[in-house]
Design a protein around this motif. Structure first.
Motif, mmCIF file in Angstrom:
data_model
loop_
_atom_site.group_PDB
_atom_site.id
_atom_site.type_symbol
_atom_site.label_atom_id
_atom_site.label_comp_id
_atom_site.label_asym_id
_atom_site.label_seq_id
_atom_site.Cartn_x
_atom_site.Cartn_y
_atom_site.Cartn_z
ATOM 1 N N CYS A 790 96.486 101.998 130.893
ATOM 2 C CA CYS A 790 96.886 102.434 132.167
ATOM 3 C C CYS A 790 96.192 103.940 132.503
ATOM 4 C CB CYS A 790 98.348 102.611 132.357
ATOM 5 S SG CYS A 790 98.900 100.913 132.521
ATOM 6 N N ASN A 791 95.939 104.468 131.450
ATOM 7 C CA ASN A 791 95.263 105.903 131.285
ATOM 8 C C ASN A 791 93.653 105.642 131.315
ATOM 9 O OD1 ASN A 791 95.818 108.578 131.943
ATOM 10 N ND2 ASN A 791 95.042 109.007 129.572
ATOM 11 N N ASP A 792 93.022 104.575 131.036
ATOM 12 C CA ASP A 792 91.762 104.541 131.107
ATOM 13 C C ASP A 792 91.261 104.557 132.563
ATOM 14 O OD1 ASP A 792 89.060 103.187 130.923
ATOM 15 O OD2 ASP A 792 89.608 102.621 128.904
ATOM 16 N N LYS A 793 90.089 105.013 132.646
ATOM 17 C CA LYS A 793 89.222 104.988 133.947
ATOM 18 C C LYS A 793 88.934 103.888 134.716
ATOM 19 C CE LYS A 793 87.462 109.876 133.541
ATOM 20 N NZ LYS A 793 86.204 110.725 133.746
ATOM 21 N N GLN A 794 88.808 102.924 133.793
ATOM 22 C CA GLN A 794 88.551 101.476 134.215
ATOM 23 C C GLN A 794 89.433 100.790 134.831
ATOM 24 O OE1 GLN A 794 86.109 100.224 130.684
ATOM 25 N NE2 GLN A 794 84.672 99.592 132.268
ATOM 26 N N TYR A 795 90.797 101.377 134.362
ATOM 27 C CA TYR A 795 92.169 100.461 134.879
ATOM 28 C C TYR A 795 92.989 101.279 135.701
ATOM 29 C CZ TYR A 795 90.703 97.061 131.107
ATOM 30 O OH TYR A 795 89.916 96.315 130.352
ATOM 31 N N SER A 796 93.739 100.677 136.318
ATOM 32 C CA SER A 796 94.833 101.226 137.359
ATOM 33 C C SER A 796 96.036 99.962 136.995
ATOM 34 C CB SER A 796 94.461 101.394 138.588
ATOM 35 O OG SER A 796 94.140 100.226 139.516
ATOM 36 N N CYS A 797 97.094 100.900 136.799
ATOM 37 C CA CYS A 797 98.647 100.018 136.773
ATOM 38 C C CYS A 797 99.249 100.506 137.813
ATOM 39 C CB CYS A 797 99.229 100.583 135.589
ATOM 40 S SG CYS A 797 98.401 99.935 134.125
ATOM 41 N N PHE A 798 100.137 99.583 138.263
ATOM 42 C CA PHE A 798 100.875 99.363 139.391
ATOM 43 C C PHE A 798 102.295 98.658 139.280
ATOM 44 C CE2 PHE A 798 98.216 95.986 140.147
ATOM 45 C CZ PHE A 798 99.011 94.946 140.567
ATOM 46 N N ILE A 799 103.402 99.417 139.964
ATOM 47 C CA ILE A 799 104.649 98.463 139.990
ATOM 48 C C ILE A 799 104.804 98.185 141.444
ATOM 49 C CG2 ILE A 799 107.043 98.689 139.560
ATOM 50 C CD1 ILE A 799 106.663 100.422 137.353
ATOM 51 N N MET A 800 105.096 96.972 141.777
ATOM 52 C CA MET A 800 105.587 96.297 143.075
ATOM 53 C C MET A 800 106.711 95.529 142.961
ATOM 54 S SD MET A 800 102.981 93.341 143.295
ATOM 55 C CE MET A 800 103.500 92.506 144.739
ATOM 56 N N ASP A 801 107.560 95.588 144.284
ATOM 57 C CA ASP A 801 108.897 95.002 144.101
ATOM 58 C C ASP A 801 108.633 93.616 144.705
ATOM 59 O OD1 ASP A 801 108.437 94.944 147.086
ATOM 60 O OD2 ASP A 801 110.163 96.524 147.292
ATOM 61 N N THR A 802 109.478 92.902 144.709
ATOM 62 C CA THR A 802 109.580 91.312 145.161
ATOM 63 C C THR A 802 109.238 91.259 146.640
ATOM 64 O OG1 THR A 802 112.050 91.116 145.194
ATOM 65 C CG2 THR A 802 110.785 90.506 143.165
ATOM 66 N N SER A 803 109.059 92.032 147.419
ATOM 67 C CA SER A 803 108.818 91.991 148.805
ATOM 68 C C SER A 803 107.148 92.392 148.910
ATOM 69 C CB SER A 803 109.409 92.709 149.774
ATOM 70 O OG SER A 803 110.964 92.471 149.766
ATOM 71 N N HIS A 809 101.797 103.662 141.575
ATOM 72 C CA HIS A 809 100.526 103.324 141.541
ATOM 73 C C HIS A 809 99.730 104.427 140.787
ATOM 74 C CE1 HIS A 809 96.405 101.948 142.399
ATOM 75 N NE2 HIS A 809 96.942 100.968 142.675
ATOM 76 N N LYS A 810 98.658 104.075 139.950
ATOM 77 C CA LYS A 810 98.105 105.299 139.352
ATOM 78 C C LYS A 810 97.494 106.456 140.615
ATOM 79 C CE LYS A 810 94.271 105.894 136.219
ATOM 80 N NZ LYS A 810 93.432 105.333 135.103
ATOM 81 N N ASP A 811 97.213 105.804 141.832
ATOM 82 C CA ASP A 811 96.639 106.724 142.662
ATOM 83 C C ASP A 811 97.696 107.788 143.359
ATOM 84 O OD1 ASP A 811 94.205 105.455 142.373
ATOM 85 O OD2 ASP A 811 94.224 104.373 144.323
ATOM 86 N N PHE A 812 98.922 107.264 143.063
ATOM 87 C CA PHE A 812 100.048 108.279 143.316
ATOM 88 C C PHE A 812 100.189 109.469 142.700
ATOM 89 C CE2 PHE A 812 102.967 104.686 145.257
ATOM 90 C CZ PHE A 812 101.990 104.159 145.971
ATOM 91 N N VAL A 813 99.611 109.381 141.406
ATOM 92 C CA VAL A 813 99.712 110.330 140.551
ATOM 93 C C VAL A 813 98.489 111.272 140.503
ATOM 94 C CG1 VAL A 813 99.951 111.022 137.862
ATOM 95 C CG2 VAL A 813 100.995 108.947 138.926
ATOM 96 N N GLU A 814 97.414 110.576 140.838
ATOM 97 C CA GLU A 814 96.390 111.395 141.304
ATOM 98 C C GLU A 814 96.093 111.901 142.567
ATOM 99 O OE1 GLU A 814 93.121 108.448 140.600
ATOM 100 O OE2 GLU A 814 93.430 108.850 138.260
ATOM 101 N N CYS A 815 96.905 113.108 142.530
ATOM 102 C CA CYS A 815 97.171 113.836 143.976
ATOM 103 C C CYS A 815 96.221 114.319 144.677
ATOM 104 C CB CYS A 815 98.440 114.479 143.789
ATOM 105 S SG CYS A 815 100.113 113.622 143.672
ATOM 106 N N ASP A 816 94.983 114.408 144.136
ATOM 107 C CA ASP A 816 93.805 115.045 144.687
ATOM 108 C C ASP A 816 93.564 114.408 146.081
ATOM 109 O OD1 ASP A 816 92.974 112.848 143.126
ATOM 110 O OD2 ASP A 816 90.869 113.432 143.162
ATOM 111 N N LYS A 817 94.047 113.014 146.400
ATOM 112 C CA LYS A 817 93.875 112.425 147.620
ATOM 113 C C LYS A 817 94.990 112.899 148.398
ATOM 114 C CE LYS A 817 91.271 108.536 145.344
ATOM 115 N NZ LYS A 817 91.320 107.267 145.386
ATOM 116 N N SER A 818 95.149 113.808 149.066
ATOM 117 C CA SER A 818 96.336 114.527 149.998
ATOM 118 C C SER A 818 96.500 113.354 151.103
ATOM 119 C CB SER A 818 96.001 115.886 150.572
ATOM 120 O OG SER A 818 94.741 115.895 151.317
#
Length: 1106
Positions: A790-803, A809-818
């Motif tokens: 999940c920390n590899d640049k080629q991959y992104s991990c995420f968790i979703m609910d049943t809806s 999401h990995k992007d949530f942690v990379e907060c340079d995208k304000s």
């Protein structure tokens, strides 16, 4: 060249060793075990449930249906009668002392009043010491006015003293003078006329009316008239027509006709309904707004043909004749005909023939009231007078009014209801609820007509909020599945759990016919009895609807329930209530436990607690939990919500909890519930990994750690984490949202608690829900620890609910995208190629529900949880497109996924996935196909609604009703930011002491920089950069050998790990079970009767305590 190839092979092996030996990158059991550990060791779910099972005594009882029905009926009757009696006192004070009315005012005009004290009961600054008056600009001359005597205000004050929940009290006279208590600053002078208000007109003419407004829009209506502003005759006529619309109430029906040489029926809104041009429409707020817009669009041009306009007006009545469901109801019917010139019909007799023939077809039930404006020379008053006199109603002949002063047209036309006034009617009128202009939410008025010497003189009213009036029904719970609803004789639903609560309504509501909500075939006879004022009880099988989460876009689920319905009319009103209780429903009551040894109330801003700074943002009290009471914990919920909380209130709460005072108004089980929750205080501890720990109980108590402040309107039982847990009982339920106390985006794990077990070992009723808030950075770091890919640049991990909503999401942690969206982000938006694959392969299925409040169908998605759990989704094993894995997180409501980023553009898109910010409730569906294979975000489509008849033409087996969305949580803390910053930290964290990346990110407030140092975070980083070591050709052979060894080791380790992870949970549970049995044996041998449970690390039995 050979060396280069060897280097490439080694490089690939070192970076992808497991890809060669295992098709699955993620083992969801690892993350599930971590969550299970958190629920046990940090949140204390097992310890609390063990406490409820073993140490808390519950008294089980079956719900007493007849006793509940009688109690609720008596309570509602008493409450309504108390308001009716308040109105009667005002009526008596006026009619008995009408001769004491004065020629000069005894109260100040409201427009000149300047009260200084704000009263939360009115959401305004008021003066409880006096009343104030408003005088219409069309009131009689000063020397002809009749003002209220001073004693009337005293009666109003006495009413308020005897009934503190009473809101505005007011009297409007037929002269256009209104007195209001308490005094408040209301508008500008002369701009208010009580005679145009629905409460006044409905009381003056309580029976429903049918009105067709016919307006001349010929060329002569463009002439400018002398007015307060530059206006044409048509402009003044439009104002008058709109004022007539304002006087109508939702039981009335109306249409508007504009005519010149042709005729135009106000068409309504073709995008919503086509009925307006063909029939009368109920005067609900939505229809009046549509018709006003139509009237404003009238333009002056052409001739003046009377007959065709009248024929169209009569046809509207004929087309609406069969609307009434109750044939015994008598409606007054009138045409209001306005013109400024002579008719241009070919023959005048055609006008009279049309009236005679058309009215005869409707049994001569329609009366015509005509109005002439303009100079006498232009008008043929004889024609207008004869038109009116050809018709009559109840023996009274129609009337012609010559409007000599154009300024009075609005008043003249809007006073049409005087024609229908019935001096013999003296029953209380309960108005259809409306949105209060002062911010009180939904309000209803109880009014009485005033008469003196057999003449109608005005209307007296008292106001009450719907939440206060209906609190017994709104907050009724006895057993888990019980509820109540209230309807009127028109089948309009006033209160129902599937509709928004009255105090949350900000716009004019649609009063949903109850048969649209209670759709069972067996319920039809119940509704018929209720609308005719009957009473009874009946056992029926029906579908109950429950929320899957906190928002309509999360979807709903239904359950077939055998329930007993009991209904009664509410005395003195046209309302009826129904109580619904599932068959054999049980309630568990806590056996009295006595007062508490310690208790901390949540108002840390008012109490002298030593406060600290929680994660540099929120004020809290260190190492202590606080308790909050929602409105439903009180016997009088709306008094709690409506009054300002004082030090005296808090002292009484604390004193009662500690056994030092009388009950200040709590329901009987509240102190015992708080006492049960006291146990968890010995378990909760400060930790840098946790933001908040809390319990919300089913009866409305909220306990949080560390202790902090909440808004008075807060209710734990309607928050997302609570609702999702209830919809997924027995699971660790994940949610994600913005923390209301300012700690940023959080991931929550919540879990249900139950009131012990029955003799068969089944869970008792719901006790409440426990919750644990993670810092989302910490949580993602835990994912990385378990899944390094999940920390590899080629991959992104995420968790979703049943809806299908993304929780992390990995992007949530990379907060340079304000500008990235986090809240309410769906998989169809964030990962549309994955969503498209899931939908096309049947892993994600579409559902829908009906939202009556917005007149929309909401289309939602649901993951096929069981199918994915049995056979996880994996396209990586064959390098599919998209290239991803998706696994169920065992014992949760969530799924974990990993995606390998594509080399090029995304392979597929879902409709709406290109939006920069997405709100599912505002996104209209593009395509609704029967296969439901079209990839589109959760969206809405407009539902069919019969505006004219206020009905939803839907089948009983149609989409279920959406549950109401919960309002956003807004907390205003009465401690300023500067003061909070002056407090010591609740938990001191030294980032420089963190020597490893894992420990650093585990803090949630530190960052691991590129120099491999842990620092105080100013930005969030995803981790260290990947470092590569270049291996020379001289050692290539050794590296190849090393690579082969690594592969062998990985194969062995991976297989062993897979076996161990599967056994780890079972071993853990077996050990805990043995510990529990040993400990219980010690308890028995020692003869202990201590109420304390085993130490909190004990989980209990494997089925019950995970």
């Amino acid at each position: 060249m050979r060396t280069a190839w060897i280097f490439c092979i080694i490089f690939f092996i070192l970076n992808h060793p497991l890809d060669l030996v295992e098709s699955s990158i993620l083992d969801s059991n690892e993350l599930s075990l971590y969550l299970s550990e958190i629920s046990r060791e940090r949140l204390g779910v097992n310890a609390m449930q063990y406490h409820l099972d073993k140490n808390v005594k519950f008294l089980k009882r079956f719900v007493n249906f007849e006793a509940d029905l009688n109690q609720l009926s008596s309570s509602l009757d008493t409450k309504f009668n108390s308001y009716i009696n308040a109105a009667r006192k005002l009526e008596d004070a006026i009619e008995r002392n009408y001769g004491d009315f004065t020629k000069s005012p005894t109260q100040q005009e409201c427009c000149h009043s300047r009260p200084r004290e704000r009263d939360e009961r009115f959401k305004a600054k008021v003066d409880l010491g006096d009343a104030c008056i408003q005088i219409s600009e069309t009131a009689p001359h000063r020397n002809q006015r009749e003002y209220f005597h001073k004693g009337l205000a005293e009666v109003m004050k006495e009413n308020m003293k005897n009934l503190p929940s009473l809101k505005w009290q007011y009297v409007g006279t037929e002269q256009g003078i209104t007195i209001t208590y308490p005094m408040a600053a209301m508008g500008t002078c002369s701009d208010y006329d009580n005679r145009f208000r629905p409460w006044y007109v409905e009381s003056a003419t309580p029976e429903p009316k049918d009105v067709v407004i016919v307006i001349d829009k010929s060329g002569s209506m463009s002439h400018t008239v002398s007015h307060s502003r530059s206006m044409s005759r048509l402009d003044v006529a439009k104002d008058a027509a709109n004022s007539v619309l304002d006087t109508l109430n939702p039981s009335d029906r109306v249409a508007v006709v504009g005519f010149n040489q042709g005729t135009l029926v106000a068409p309504g809104d073709h995008k919503k309904s086509l009925c307006f041009g063909n029939q009368l429409a109920l005067a609900i707020p939505q229809n009046k707004a549509i018709l006003k817009k139509n009237v404003d669009g009238f333009h002056a041009a052409g001739g003046t043909t009377y007959a065709s306009a009248l024929k169209v007006a009569f046809s509207l009545f004929k087309n609406s004749a069969d609307f009434e469901t109750n044939s015994t109801k008598k409606r007054s019917k009138a045409i209001l005909f306005l013109t400024d010139g002579e008719p241009t019909d070919a023959a005048t007799k055609d006008i009279f023939t049309t009236i005679e023939n058309e009215n005869k077809m409707i049994s001569n039930e329609i009366v015509i009231l005509t109005y002439g404006i303009g100079g006498a020379a232009a008008l043929n008053e004889a024609i207008l007078s004869k038109m009116a006199k050809m018709t009559s109603l109840n023996g009274r002949v129609g009337e012609y009014t010559r409007v000599g002063n154009i300024k009075t047209l609005r008043h003249d036309m809007s006073s049409y209801y005087n024609f229908f006034s019935n001096v013999e009617y003296n029953h209380p009128i309960i108005s259809t609820p409306y949105v209060d202009a002062w911010g009180l939410g939904m309000v209803t008025s109880i009014c009485l007509p005033l008469h003196y010497t057999a003449k109608f003189k005005g209307v007296v009213c008292v106001d009450m909020t719907m939440e206060d009036l209906m609190e017994d029904a709104t907050y009724f719970t006895d057993g888990e599945g019980s509820y109540t609803f209230i309807i009127d004789q028109e089948e309009r639903t006033m209160v129902h759990p599937l509709l928004p609560k009255p105090y949350l309504i900000e716009d004019d509501p649609i009063f949903v016919p109850v048969h649209n909500i209670e759709r069972g075939a067996e319920v039809k006879s119940i509704i018929a009895s209720m609308t005719s004022g009957g009473n009874g009880s009946k056992t029926v099988t029906s579908q109950q609807v429950f929320p899957r989460g906190a928002a309509s876009m999360e979807g709903v689920y239904t359950r077939t329930v055998i329930s007993k319905y009991g209904w009664r009319p509410i005395e003195g009103t046209k309302l009826s209530f129904c109580m619904v209780i599932p068959k054999d429903d049980v309630a568990y009551e806590i056996v009295s436990r006595g007062p508490l040894d310690q208790f901390y109330y949540h108002r840390i801003d008012m109490e002298n607690y030593k406060k600290c700074k929680h994660f540099d943002t929120a004020a809290a009290i260190k190492d202590r939990s606080t308790v909050f009471f929602a409105a439903k914990t009180f016997l009088d919920p709306y008094s709690f919500l409506g009054n300002v909380e004082t030090y005296n209130n808090i002292e009484r709460y604390v004193g009662y909890m500690k056994g030092n005072g009388e009950n200040p108004g709590f329901k009987p089980d509240i102190r015992d519930t708080v006492s049960v929750m006291r146990h968890i205080d010995d378990f909760w501890r400060m930790d840098e990994a946790v933001l908040w720990l809390y319990i919300g109980t089913a009866n409305g108590i909220f306990k949080m750690f560390p202790g902090s402040y909440l808004q008075r309107s807060y209710d734990p039982t309607v928050r997302p984490w609570y609702l999702r847990a209830v919809a997924n009982k027995g699971k660790m339920v994940l949610s994600a949202y913005e923390d209301a106390l300012g700690l940023g985006y959080v991931v929550t794990m919540s879990y249900t608690l139950h009131k012990g077990q029955d003799a068969s070992g089944n869970d008792g009723p719901l006790f409440g829900v426990m919750g644990y808030d993670f810092n989302f950075k910490i949580f993602y770091n835990k994912i990385i620890e378990r899944y390094p890919k999940c920390n590899d640049k080629q991959y992104s991990c995420f968790i979703m609910d049943t809806s299908g909503f993304i929780l992390l999401h990995k992007d949530f942690v990379e907060c340079d995208k304000s500008d990235q969206q986090i809240d309410g982000l769906h998989i169809t938006v964030k990962e549309p190629d994955i969503a498209s694959h899931l939908i096309s392969n049947g892993f994600m299925k579409r559902g829908a529900c009906m939202d009556f409040d917005s007149i929309k169908y909401y289309y939602t998605w649901t993951m096929d949880y069981d199918r994915i759990q049995n056979d996880f989704v994996d396209t990586m094993k064959y390098s599919g497109d998209p290239n991803y894995e998706l696994h169920v997180l065992t014992d949760t409501n969530a799924l974990v996924g990993i995606k390998k980023k594509p080399n090029g553009a995304k392979s597929s898109e879902c409709k709406c996935s290109s939006a920069t910010s997405y709100n599912s409730a505002k996104y209209q569906c593009v395509k609704l196909d029967s296969s439901n294979k079209f990839c589109e975000c959760p969206c809405y489509s407009r539902a069919q609604f019969d505006y004219c008849n206020n009905d939803f033409p839907m089948r009983s087996d149609g989409y279920p009703t959406c549950t109401p969305d919960i309002p956003p949580l807004k907390i205003t803390v009465n401690i300023d930011k500067e003061t909070v910053q002056s407090y010591d930290a609740c938990l001191k964290i030294n980032c420089l002491d963190k020597e490893t990346r894992s420990d650093c990110l585990h803090s949630g407030v530190c960052e691991w920089n590129d120099a491999e140092k842990c620092l105080v975070a100013c930005k969030v980083h995803t981790g260290i950069s990947n470092k590569r070591v270049i291996i020379g050709g001289s050692v290539a052979g050794a590296c190849v050998l090393l690579g082969m060894i690594i592969i062998i080791v990985c194969v062995v380790c991976k297989r062993k790990q897979k076996r161990n992870v599967a056994a780890k949970r079972e071993t853990q549970r077996e050990n805990e079970l043995q510990n529990l049995e040993n400990l219980n044996r010690v308890y028995v041998l020692s003869g202990s009767d201590n109420d304390d449970p085993p130490p909190p690390y004990i989980s209990g039995t494997r089925n019950r305590y995970m």
